[in-house]
Design a protein around this motif. Structure first.
Motif, PDB file in Angstrom:
ATOM      1  N   LYS A   7     -25.411   9.381  19.484  1.00  0.00           N
ATOM      2  CA  LYS A   7     -24.559   9.224  20.665  1.00  0.00           C
ATOM      3  C   LYS A   7     -23.255   8.520  20.306  1.00  0.00           C
ATOM      4  N   SER A   8     -23.352   7.528  19.462  1.00  0.00           N
ATOM      5  CA  SER A   8     -22.167   6.788  19.026  1.00  0.00           C
ATOM      6  C   SER A   8     -21.228   7.695  18.229  1.00  0.00           C
ATOM      7  N   ASN A   9     -21.798   8.469  17.316  1.00  0.00           N
ATOM      8  CA  ASN A   9     -20.987   9.400  16.532  1.00  0.00           C
ATOM      9  C   ASN A   9     -20.348  10.460  17.420  1.00  0.00           C
ATOM     10  N   LEU A  10     -21.125  10.981  18.365  1.00  0.00           N
ATOM     11  CA  LEU A  10     -20.605  11.994  19.284  1.00  0.00           C
ATOM     12  C   LEU A  10     -19.483  11.422  20.141  1.00  0.00           C
ATOM     13  N   SER A  11     -19.675  10.220  20.613  1.00  0.00           N
ATOM     14  CA  SER A  11     -18.648   9.554  21.420  1.00  0.00           C
ATOM     15  C   SER A  11     -17.380   9.341  20.606  1.00  0.00           C
ATOM     16  N   SER A  12     -17.550   8.932  19.367  1.00  0.00           N
ATOM     17  CA  SER A  12     -16.405   8.721  18.491  1.00  0.00           C
ATOM     18  C   SER A  12     -15.663  10.033  18.240  1.00  0.00           C
ATOM     19  N   LEU A  13     -16.417  11.103  18.002  1.00  0.00           N
ATOM     20  CA  LEU A  13     -15.801  12.413  17.798  1.00  0.00           C
ATOM     21  C   LEU A  13     -15.058  12.886  19.046  1.00  0.00           C
ATOM     22  N   GLU A  14     -15.633  12.669  20.210  1.00  0.00           N
ATOM     23  CA  GLU A  14     -14.977  13.063  21.461  1.00  0.00           C
ATOM     24  C   GLU A  14     -13.667  12.303  21.655  1.00  0.00           C
ATOM     25  N   ARG A  15     -13.709  11.011  21.354  1.00  0.00           N
ATOM     26  CA  ARG A  15     -12.501  10.189  21.482  1.00  0.00           C
ATOM     27  C   ARG A  15     -11.419  10.670  20.516  1.00  0.00           C
ATOM     28  N   LYS A  16     -11.800  10.954  19.271  1.00  0.00           N
ATOM     29  CA  LYS A  16     -10.850  11.430  18.272  1.00  0.00           C
ATOM     30  C   LYS A  16     -10.289  12.799  18.663  1.00  0.00           C
TER      31      LYS A  16
END
Length: 98
Positions: A7-16
């Motif tokens: 979830k953290s990685n996905l959130s980071s990717l979405e933000r980027k």
């Protein structure tokens, strides 16, 4: 991998991805603005080149007039006519440039 890490990685990717999309939009807008400015500058350059050409023609005509012998009556009439033509051409150029 744990769910939290995913979830953290996905959130980071979405933000980027969101940041990249915003930057892409900004760059596209800037490109459109620069293209418009480029077109305007090209138009101005073309007008200036036409003016320079006109001035060069005026200089050539003026040189011809100055080379004419000014002692004779015919020469003064010719100079006057050429000056009138130059003034009329200038008026036409001014009218066309508007």
């Amino acid at each position: 991998m744990s769910q939290d890490l995913l979830k953290s990685n996905l959130s980071s990717l979405e933000r980027k991805l969101s940041l990249l999309l915003d930057k892409h939009k900004t760059i596209k807008e800037e490109l459109a603005m620069l293209r418009e400015e480029n077109g305007e500058l090209r138009s101005i350059l073309k007008q200036k080149e036409e003016q320079v050409s006109s001035f060069q023609n005026q200089i050539k005509i003026s040189k011809i007039v100055s080379e004419i012998d000014s002692d004779g009556k015919d020469a003064s009439e010719l100079k006057s006519k050429i000056d009138d033509y130059i003034k009329e051409i200038d008026k036409c150029i001014l009218h066309l440039s508007k």
